[in-house]
Design a protein around this motif. Structure first.
Motif, PDB file in Angstrom:
ATOM      1  N   PHE A   1      11.916 -15.186  29.634  1.00 42.41           N
ATOM      2  CA  PHE A   1      11.223 -15.654  30.835  1.00 42.41           C
ATOM      3  C   PHE A   1      11.318 -14.600  31.926  1.00 42.41           C
ATOM      4  N   LEU A   2      10.204 -14.379  32.593  1.00 40.80           N
ATOM      5  CA  LEU A   2      10.112 -13.366  33.640  1.00 40.80           C
ATOM      6  C   LEU A   2       9.815 -14.052  34.964  1.00 40.80           C
ATOM      7  N   ASN A   3      10.824 -14.146  35.822  1.00 41.83           N
ATOM      8  CA  ASN A   3      10.674 -14.750  37.147  1.00 41.83           C
ATOM      9  C   ASN A   3      10.200 -13.667  38.109  1.00 41.83           C
ATOM     10  N   LEU A   4       8.986 -13.819  38.597  1.00 43.00           N
ATOM     11  CA  LEU A   4       8.350 -12.780  39.405  1.00 43.00           C
ATOM     12  C   LEU A   4       8.633 -12.983  40.892  1.00 43.00           C
ATOM     13  N   PRO A   5       8.648 -11.903  41.667  1.00 42.12           N
ATOM     14  CA  PRO A   5       8.738 -12.064  43.122  1.00 42.12           C
ATOM     15  C   PRO A   5       7.474 -12.755  43.628  1.00 42.12           C
ATOM     16  N   PHE A   6       7.565 -13.393  44.792  1.00 47.49           N
ATOM     17  CA  PHE A   6       6.462 -14.238  45.260  1.00 47.49           C
ATOM     18  C   PHE A   6       5.206 -13.453  45.648  1.00 47.49           C
ATOM     19  N   ASN A   7       5.310 -12.164  45.767  1.00 47.63           N
ATOM     20  CA  ASN A   7       4.112 -11.395  46.098  1.00 47.63           C
ATOM     21  C   ASN A   7       3.337 -10.955  44.854  1.00 47.63           C
ATOM     22  N   ILE A   8       3.821 -11.339  43.668  1.00 49.70           N
ATOM     23  CA  ILE A   8       3.131 -10.991  42.418  1.00 49.70           C
ATOM     24  C   ILE A   8       2.697 -12.273  41.716  1.00 49.70           C
ATOM     25  N   SER A   9       1.426 -12.385  41.421  1.00 50.29           N
ATOM     26  CA  SER A   9       0.852 -13.575  40.783  1.00 50.29           C
ATOM     27  C   SER A   9       0.967 -13.487  39.266  1.00 50.29           C
ATOM     28  N   ALA A  10       1.533 -14.530  38.667  1.00 50.19           N
ATOM     29  CA  ALA A  10       1.636 -14.582  37.209  1.00 50.19           C
ATOM     30  C   ALA A  10       0.245 -14.637  36.578  1.00 50.19           C
TER      31      ALA A  10
ATOM     32  N   GLU B   1       3.391 -20.596  38.524  1.00 51.16           N
ATOM     33  CA  GLU B   1       2.667 -19.640  39.372  1.00 51.16           C
ATOM     34  C   GLU B   1       3.324 -18.271  39.414  1.00 51.16           C
ATOM     35  N   HIS B   2       4.651 -18.241  39.317  1.00 48.72           N
ATOM     36  CA  HIS B   2       5.360 -16.967  39.391  1.00 48.72           C
ATOM     37  C   HIS B   2       6.296 -16.766  38.195  1.00 48.72           C
ATOM     38  N   ILE B   3       5.957 -17.394  37.073  1.00 46.78           N
ATOM     39  CA  ILE B   3       6.793 -17.247  35.872  1.00 46.78           C
ATOM     40  C   ILE B   3       5.923 -16.973  34.645  1.00 46.78           C
ATOM     41  N   LEU B   4       6.213 -15.894  33.955  1.00 46.33           N
ATOM     42  CA  LEU B   4       5.598 -15.570  32.664  1.00 46.33           C
ATOM     43  C   LEU B   4       6.676 -15.618  31.591  1.00 46.33           C
ATOM     44  N   TYR B   5       6.229 -15.693  30.323  1.00 52.43           N
ATOM     45  CA  TYR B   5       7.222 -15.550  29.265  1.00 52.43           C
ATOM     46  C   TYR B   5       6.644 -14.801  28.073  1.00 52.43           C
ATOM     47  N   ILE B   6       7.568 -14.169  27.345  1.00 50.87           N
ATOM     48  CA  ILE B   6       7.230 -13.456  26.115  1.00 50.87           C
ATOM     49  C   ILE B   6       7.903 -14.185  24.960  1.00 50.87           C
ATOM     50  N   SER B   7       7.115 -14.589  23.972  1.00 47.95           N
ATOM     51  CA  SER B   7       7.681 -15.164  22.747  1.00 47.95           C
ATOM     52  C   SER B   7       7.629 -14.110  21.650  1.00 47.95           C
ATOM     53  N   PRO B   8       8.765 -13.842  20.979  1.00 49.96           N
ATOM     54  CA  PRO B   8       8.776 -12.853  19.903  1.00 49.96           C
ATOM     55  C   PRO B   8       8.289 -13.410  18.563  1.00 49.96           C
ATOM     56  N   LEU B   9       7.921 -14.702  18.546  1.00 47.99           N
ATOM     57  CA  LEU B   9       7.655 -15.388  17.283  1.00 47.99           C
ATOM     58  C   LEU B   9       6.583 -14.709  16.447  1.00 47.99           C
ATOM     59  N   ASN B  10       5.563 -14.172  17.089  1.00 50.66           N
ATOM     60  CA  ASN B  10       4.448 -13.562  16.361  1.00 50.66           C
ATOM     61  C   ASN B  10       4.392 -12.043  16.537  1.00 50.66           C
ATOM     62  N   LEU B  11       5.509 -11.457  16.966  1.00 56.43           N
ATOM     63  CA  LEU B  11       5.512 -10.036  17.258  1.00 56.43           C
ATOM     64  C   LEU B  11       6.230  -9.210  16.195  1.00 56.43           C
ATOM     65  N   LYS B  12       5.648  -8.041  15.877  1.00 50.31           N
ATOM     66  CA  LYS B  12       6.359  -7.022  15.134  1.00 50.31           C
ATOM     67  C   LYS B  12       7.087  -6.150  16.160  1.00 50.31           C
ATOM     68  N   GLN B  13       8.088  -5.392  15.700  1.00 46.90           N
ATOM     69  CA  GLN B  13       8.880  -4.589  16.628  1.00 46.90           C
ATOM     70  C   GLN B  13       8.016  -3.627  17.448  1.00 46.90           C
TER      71      GLN B  13
ATOM     72  N   LYS C   1       4.900  -3.427  32.076  1.00 52.87           N
ATOM     73  CA  LYS C   1       5.381  -2.547  33.155  1.00 52.87           C
ATOM     74  C   LYS C   1       4.201  -1.941  33.909  1.00 52.87           C
ATOM     75  N   SER C   2       3.185  -1.524  33.161  1.00 56.36           N
ATOM     76  CA  SER C   2       2.000  -0.943  33.776  1.00 56.36           C
ATOM     77  C   SER C   2       1.288  -1.958  34.668  1.00 56.36           C
ATOM     78  N   CYS C   3       1.134  -3.193  34.183  1.00 56.58           N
ATOM     79  CA  CYS C   3       0.467  -4.239  34.966  1.00 56.58           C
ATOM     80  C   CYS C   3       1.274  -4.594  36.207  1.00 56.58           C
ATOM     81  N   LEU C   4       2.597  -4.596  36.066  1.00 58.23           N
ATOM     82  CA  LEU C   4       3.458  -4.903  37.203  1.00 58.23           C
ATOM     83  C   LEU C   4       3.298  -3.855  38.307  1.00 58.23           C
ATOM     84  N   LEU C   5       3.273  -2.594  37.927  1.00 60.80           N
ATOM     85  CA  LEU C   5       3.114  -1.522  38.904  1.00 60.80           C
ATOM     86  C   LEU C   5       1.751  -1.599  39.584  1.00 60.80           C
ATOM     87  N   GLU C   6       0.710  -1.920  38.801  1.00 54.79           N
ATOM     88  CA  GLU C   6      -0.631  -2.079  39.378  1.00 54.79           C
ATOM     89  C   GLU C   6      -0.643  -3.217  40.388  1.00 54.79           C
ATOM     90  N   SER C   7      -0.006  -4.320  40.009  1.00 53.47           N
ATOM     91  CA  SER C   7       0.028  -5.502  40.869  1.00 53.47           C
ATOM     92  C   SER C   7       0.813  -5.221  42.140  1.00 53.47           C
TER      93      SER C   7
END
Length: 369
Positions: free
Chosen positions: A307-316, A335-347, A358-364
């Protein structure tokens, strides 16, 4: 082929949702589907053989393969209303108003009610969004009651009656209980947990954590009711003819369940947990994110998510849109929380997700300066 048709592949860091295509099928599943695709069979014979094998693997009396959990709900409702009568079944969805009520807890009301109603059943809701009491179920059961349906999910726990109590009250009046556990894997023990508690039929999706064909599902439970599923379900004519499971889907689901039962569940959990921790470690502190590993899925399954708890100036929502443009699905919790599930991910996909995020966060962040 994908390039020729212009189909865009996505990375799924969200979950096993139908809109994304469910999950990935393993080689054993694809080989089983390929092998049976080259021959002709007696569908009833295949259904019985595979059903008996699945029942034995999952510690149940019987099993029936359907075209998905929603198809399983429709067929289970029809079986409970028909009460063994092919004459009654062939008239559905015209039930003649004879024992065509299905009781449902109001707090569990969801979009899949329509699969039940498509059989001709009339839903009777008990309780409210805050609580459900014994007397409400006892009072709702009448000579028009065909079954009680129960949707298992951690989202409904606060206001629901415990399943054990629902089963006890329903069985005292000889009413069957059908459990929708479509997404309730892992843990693997759920295959026999609900029937062990006394549920008459339990439905699981084949295209989620089982990694079987997306258009497959399984109904587990009482041998007599499973026999009626075979009698009334596809390819028999009637309303459930539309719930057709192909021979390929049937063979694929059996192979998927067999592989799932043979999997080292502890080792698989540790693999997923390691990926979740990697995401937490690499993203914690980036643009003032607070990252945490939560050890359960969205409806209570036992697999980890980051779970990624975002600062209030960044929109999930904006971050999710940014990831979508990079052809990555990610979970939006609040509104300010995203999550990553590894269930369907390869390494390698996990590393792509982290880099893109990280790129999207910097843009935001730059947009808010």
């Amino acid at each position: 082929m994908l390039e020729e048709l212009g189909i865009q592949p996505y990375i799924n860091a969200h979950d096993t949702y139908t809109v994304y295509g469910g999950s990935r099928m393993g080689r054993d599943v694809l080989e089983a589907m390929r092998e049976i695709s080259e021959i002709f069979v007696d569908i009833y014979e295949v259904q019985r053989i595979l059903g008996n094998r699945i029942a034995a693997l999952t510690k149940n009396e019987g099993a029936y393969i359907t075209n998905g959990a929603a198809g399983g709900l429709m067929l289970a409702a029809a079986v409970c209303m028909a009460k063994g009568s092919i004459f009654r079944y062939k008239n559905f969805p015209d039930t003649g108003k004879e024992a065509d009520e299905v009781i449902l807890l109001h707090c569990q009301h969801n979009a899949y009610d329509k699969a039940i109603e498509s059989s001709g059943a009339r839903i009777v809701k008990i309780g409210d969004s805050d609580e459900t009491w014994d007397y409400e179920l006892e009072g709702a059961i009448s000579d028009k009651t065909a079954a009680v349906f129960y949707f298992v999910s951690s989202l409904y726990e606060r206001a629901s009656m415990p399943l054990e109590k629902v089963i006890k009250i329903a069985h005292e009046k000889e009413i069957p209980v059908v459990v929708d556990a479509a997404a309730q894997l892992p843990p693997v023990e759920n295959f026999w947990k609900f029937t062990g508690m006394g549920a008459d039929l339990v439905i699981f999706s084949g295209g989620k954590s089982l990694c079987g064909p997306q258009d497959s599902g399984v109904i587990l439970g009482r041998r007599d009711l499973i026999e009626d599923c075979i009698r009334f379900g596809s390819p028999a004519h009637g309303i459930c003819r539309s719930c057709k499971a192909s021979k390929e889907a049937m063979a694929g689901l059996y192979a998927a369940i067999k592989a799932y039962m043979e999997k080292d569940q502890k080792k698989e959990y540790q693999r997923l947990y390691s990926m979740a921790v990697q995401a937490k470690t690499e993203l914690d502190g980036v643009c003032r994110i607070q990252a945490d590993v939560i050890e359960n899925g969205p409806v209570g399954q036992t697999y980890p998510r980051t779970f990624l708890n975002l600062p209030f100036n960044i929109s999930a929502e904006k971050l999710k849109d940014c990831m979508r443009k990079k052809h990555i699905y990610i979970g939006l919790e609040q509104e300010h929380i995203l999550y990553i599930s590894p269930l369907n991910l390869k390494q390698q996909e996990l590393e792509t997700v982290i880099t893109a995020l990280k790129s999207c966060l910097l843009e935001s962040q730059e947009e808010t300066l």
